[in-house]
Motif scaffolding. Structure first.
Motif, PDB file in Angstrom:
ATOM      1  N   GLN A  31     -10.351   2.697 -10.054  1.00 10.89           N
ATOM      2  CA  GLN A  31     -10.059   2.140 -11.377  1.00 10.89           C
ATOM      3  C   GLN A  31     -11.273   1.501 -12.046  1.00 10.89           C
ATOM      4  O   GLN A  31     -11.271   1.292 -13.256  1.00 10.89           O
ATOM      5  N   HIS A 132      -6.558   2.395  -1.627  1.00 15.82           N
ATOM      6  CA  HIS A 132      -5.883   2.185  -2.906  1.00 15.82           C
ATOM      7  C   HIS A 132      -5.849   3.544  -3.622  1.00 15.82           C
ATOM      8  O   HIS A 132      -6.405   3.718  -4.691  1.00 15.82           O
ATOM      9  N   TRP A 133      -5.253   4.534  -2.922  1.00 15.46           N
ATOM     10  CA  TRP A 133      -4.775   5.784  -3.507  1.00 15.46           C
ATOM     11  C   TRP A 133      -5.783   6.925  -3.637  1.00 15.46           C
ATOM     12  O   TRP A 133      -5.426   8.008  -4.087  1.00 15.46           O
ATOM     13  N   ASN A 176      -2.574  -0.122  -0.010  1.00 15.01           N
ATOM     14  CA  ASN A 176      -2.028  -0.727  -1.218  1.00 15.01           C
ATOM     15  C   ASN A 176      -0.838   0.100  -1.691  1.00 15.01           C
ATOM     16  O   ASN A 176      -0.976   1.285  -1.983  1.00 15.01           O
ATOM     17  N   GLU A 177       0.323  -0.531  -1.763  1.00 13.42           N
ATOM     18  CA  GLU A 177       1.511   0.083  -2.349  1.00 13.42           C
ATOM     19  C   GLU A 177       1.763   1.506  -1.858  1.00 13.42           C
ATOM     20  O   GLU A 177       1.719   2.464  -2.653  1.00 13.42           O
ATOM     21  N   CYS A 180       3.980   3.859  -3.926  1.00 11.65           N
ATOM     22  CA  CYS A 180       3.430   4.685  -5.016  1.00 11.65           C
ATOM     23  C   CYS A 180       2.780   5.945  -4.445  1.00 11.65           C
ATOM     24  O   CYS A 180       2.955   7.044  -4.979  1.00 11.65           O
ATOM     25  N   ASN A 307       2.851  -7.252  -4.069  1.00  8.66           N
ATOM     26  CA  ASN A 307       2.449  -6.980  -5.450  1.00  8.66           C
ATOM     27  C   ASN A 307       3.715  -6.990  -6.292  1.00  8.66           C
ATOM     28  O   ASN A 307       4.656  -6.255  -6.005  1.00  8.66           O
ATOM     29  N   TYR A 309       5.382  -7.090 -10.326  1.00  3.72           N
ATOM     30  CA  TYR A 309       5.223  -7.023 -11.782  1.00  3.72           C
ATOM     31  C   TYR A 309       6.548  -7.227 -12.511  1.00  3.72           C
ATOM     32  O   TYR A 309       6.606  -7.916 -13.518  1.00  3.72           O
ATOM     33  N   TRP A 356       7.582  -3.124 -19.203  1.00  2.00           N
ATOM     34  CA  TRP A 356       8.196  -3.698 -18.010  1.00  2.00           C
ATOM     35  C   TRP A 356       8.777  -5.077 -18.365  1.00  2.00           C
ATOM     36  O   TRP A 356       8.103  -5.888 -19.015  1.00  2.00           O
ATOM     37  N   GLU A 383      -1.110  -8.891  -5.917  1.00  2.00           N
ATOM     38  CA  GLU A 383      -1.257  -8.446  -7.309  1.00  2.00           C
ATOM     39  C   GLU A 383      -0.142  -9.040  -8.144  1.00  2.00           C
ATOM     40  O   GLU A 383       1.020  -9.037  -7.722  1.00  2.00           O
ATOM     41  N   TRP A 430      -3.978  -9.495 -11.036  1.00  2.00           N
ATOM     42  CA  TRP A 430      -4.325  -8.125 -11.429  1.00  2.00           C
ATOM     43  C   TRP A 430      -4.445  -8.125 -12.944  1.00  2.00           C
ATOM     44  O   TRP A 430      -3.454  -8.332 -13.593  1.00  2.00           O
ATOM     45  N   GLU A 437      -6.007   2.646 -15.811  1.00  2.00           N
ATOM     46  CA  GLU A 437      -4.647   2.357 -15.351  1.00  2.00           C
ATOM     47  C   GLU A 437      -3.921   3.672 -15.004  1.00  2.00           C
ATOM     48  O   GLU A 437      -2.921   4.043 -15.610  1.00  2.00           O
ATOM     49  N   TRP A 438      -4.473   4.390 -14.026  1.00  2.00           N
ATOM     50  CA  TRP A 438      -3.834   5.578 -13.453  1.00  2.00           C
ATOM     51  C   TRP A 438      -3.361   6.534 -14.546  1.00  2.00           C
ATOM     52  O   TRP A 438      -4.133   6.840 -15.446  1.00  2.00           O
ATOM     53  N   PHE A 446      -5.048  -4.572 -18.350  1.00  2.00           N
ATOM     54  CA  PHE A 446      -4.521  -5.637 -17.495  1.00  2.00           C
ATOM     55  C   PHE A 446      -5.550  -6.731 -17.241  1.00  2.00           C
ATOM     56  O   PHE A 446      -5.267  -7.695 -16.537  1.00  2.00           O
TER      57      PHE A 446
END
Ligand code: FCB
Length: 479
Positions: A31, A132-133, A176-177, A180, A307, A309, A356, A383, A430, A437-438, A446
């Motif tokens: 990112q 992280h992905w 991370n997550e 996802c 994390n 949100y 969100w 996050e 975060w 942002e993906w 953010f």
């Protein structure tokens, strides 16, 4: 008559956090780094995905991002000006171990080594996330997380990272997550690698869990005894729309495939029976999970990163029109294997720039529920934050009061959870910087620090100054 103190304590009007509470900010390699072809880095699944037309808004890619790879010194200076006590960043696997196999790449490790030294010199504690992905594309070509071999490769990569940085990095998170990675990456396909097969999504979830177990073992074997090992999960705070048994069952199902698919084997001894039953028609769990896997995944952790949100509000299909955007992104494919029929609703109230719902009570409830479910396990918010359509004012600054309000409300929820017994050790905003942002590209911001992607100029927003005061006083205003 009631007693009045002679002088009001300095804390009047403020909510103080426990001494030693750790204040940080988080980012992720793809990112912010850019420099995707430098220092021996090979492509990750996010390079491939972002360069595939139609996958990312505006055709944006992480090729340059915040150019952090070249500007990390400036960024660390920024962190020290904000008074950050800790910085959570991720290592790009294809930088450290190009292609995901074989020896470490000295140039890739050197970048992180210089970053860590810079952080330590500035008095900022480095917190490294291993994944992280950004899976090396070569591993995806061999089946990605749907293939068991990827978990073994991840364990080897973890050892390489720990050998190089373990003398200076004392807090690590493995994944991370993973929700996802598994369910957006292989289920709904809105994240890389963009596959859309419920069976692959569940296979990926298991192999991510196994990779976490292998990485935890490698880190334990390599790191000094004082180092702490964690995982960061985007635990979903799932609420049923009504108390109707069908809605309660919908919430149970989503809790299983969103949360307990990870916390079950990581923290509670194995995969929950109800998850296995809900998804028995999708995968054969008895073949997927080999003897010893659950024990490996359940290796003890020192900290659980959460994390958060927004919460999830769910119902059975009968409950009328639903807001499915949060659940599915723009994909017609569901990220909820075996529970595709569950409806997602937009909770009432205000929303962020992501659409969100802003719901700090969800964070409080999640912290309390997690504390009760896993007593004795310290927690940290790894996050939390919000995107808003920031506008530069005539004075050249960003008066992002909406973000300050979001942070304030969520920190007040953390404070309340601590007061009610939750063992929360720290908070990572975060994000430090606006970034890629993906699937939303650069449009969603953010950051506490604004990034002008043309000039790469960084401008701290009002929220950055607010956060610096929060850190400096270890407190937030009591409203
Ligand atoms: C989380 C991701 C992080 C960022 C925030 C907004 O799911 O971990 O990289 O995209 O959401």
């Amino acid at each position: 008559m009631y007693p009045t103190p002679a002088t009001a304590p300095a804390s009047v009007g403020r909510l103080h956090f426990p001494p030693g509470f750790l204040w940080g900010a988080a980012t992720a390699a793809y990112q912010i780094e850019g420099a995707v072809a430098e220092g021996g880095r090979t492509p990750s699944i996010w390079d491939t995905f972002s360069h595939t037309p139609g996958k990312v808004a505006g055709g944006d890619t992480g090729d340059i991002a915040c150019d952090h790879y070249h500007r990390y010194r400036t960024d660390v200076t920024l962190m020290s000006h904000l008074g950050l006590q800790a910085y959570r960043f991720s290592l790009a696997w294809p930088r450290v171990q190009p292609g995901g196999r074989g020896p470490a790449n000295a140039a890739g490790l050197d970048f992180y080594s210089r970053l860590v030294d810079e952080l330590l010199d500035a008095g900022v504690q480095p917190v490294a996330t291993l994944y992280h992905w950004d899976l090396p594309q070569e591993l995806e070509d061999g089946g990605g997380w749907a293939a068991r071999e990827t978990a073994e490769r991840f364990g080897e990569y973890a050892a390489l990272a720990a050998e190089a940085l373990g003398d200076r990095v004392a807090l690590w998170t493995t994944l991370n997550e993973p929700w996802c990675s598994a369910f957006l990456g292989y289920g709904s396909g809105v994240h890389a690698p963009g596959r859309t097969d419920p069976a692959l999504a569940l296979r990926a979830a298991h192999h991510l869990n196994l990779g976490h177990g292998r990485a935890t073992a490698a880190l334990r074997a390599t790191l000094p005894g004082h180092a702490r090992i964690a995982v960061s999960l985007n635990l979903h705070h799932v609420r049923p729309l009504t108390a109707d048994p069908a809605d309660l069952d919908a919430a149970r199902r989503i809790d299983a495939v969103a949360n307990r698919v990870f916390t079950g084997p990581m923290l509670s001894g194995g995969y929950p029976a109800d998850l296995r039953a809900d998804t028995a028609h999708v995968v054969d769990w008895d073949t997927l999970v080999k003897p010893g896997d659950e024990a490996a995944i359940g290796a003890p952790l020192d900290l659980l990163g959460i994390n958060y949100y927004t919460p999830a509000l769910v119902s059975a299909p009968a409950a009328g029109p639903a807001e499915d955007r949060h659940a599915h992104g723009d994909s017609p494919h569901s990220p909820w294997p075996g529970s595709e029929h569950v409806r997602f609703h937009l909770p009432p109230g205000e929303t962020t720039g992501m659409g969100w719902a802003i719901d700090p009570t969800g964070l409080y409830d999640l912290l309390m529920a997690t504390s009760r479910a896993h007593p004795g396990l310290p927690l940290a918010i790894t996050e939390n934050g919000a995107a808003f359509p920031d506008v530069r004012s005539a004075d050249g600054l960003f008066h992002d009061d909406d973000r300050i309000d979001y942070l304030h409300q969520h920190l007040a929820a953390v404070h309340r959870a601590i007061a009610d017994g939750a063992d929360v050790r720290g908070y990572f905003l975060w994000s430090l910087l606006d970034n890629f942002e993906w699937a939303y590209g650069y449009e969603k911001r953010f950051g506490a620090v604004h990034v002008d992607y043309t000039s790469q100029l960084r401008t701290p927003k009002a929220s950055a100054r607010w956060y610096a005061r929060t850190i400096g006083s270890n407190s937030i205003p009591a409203r």
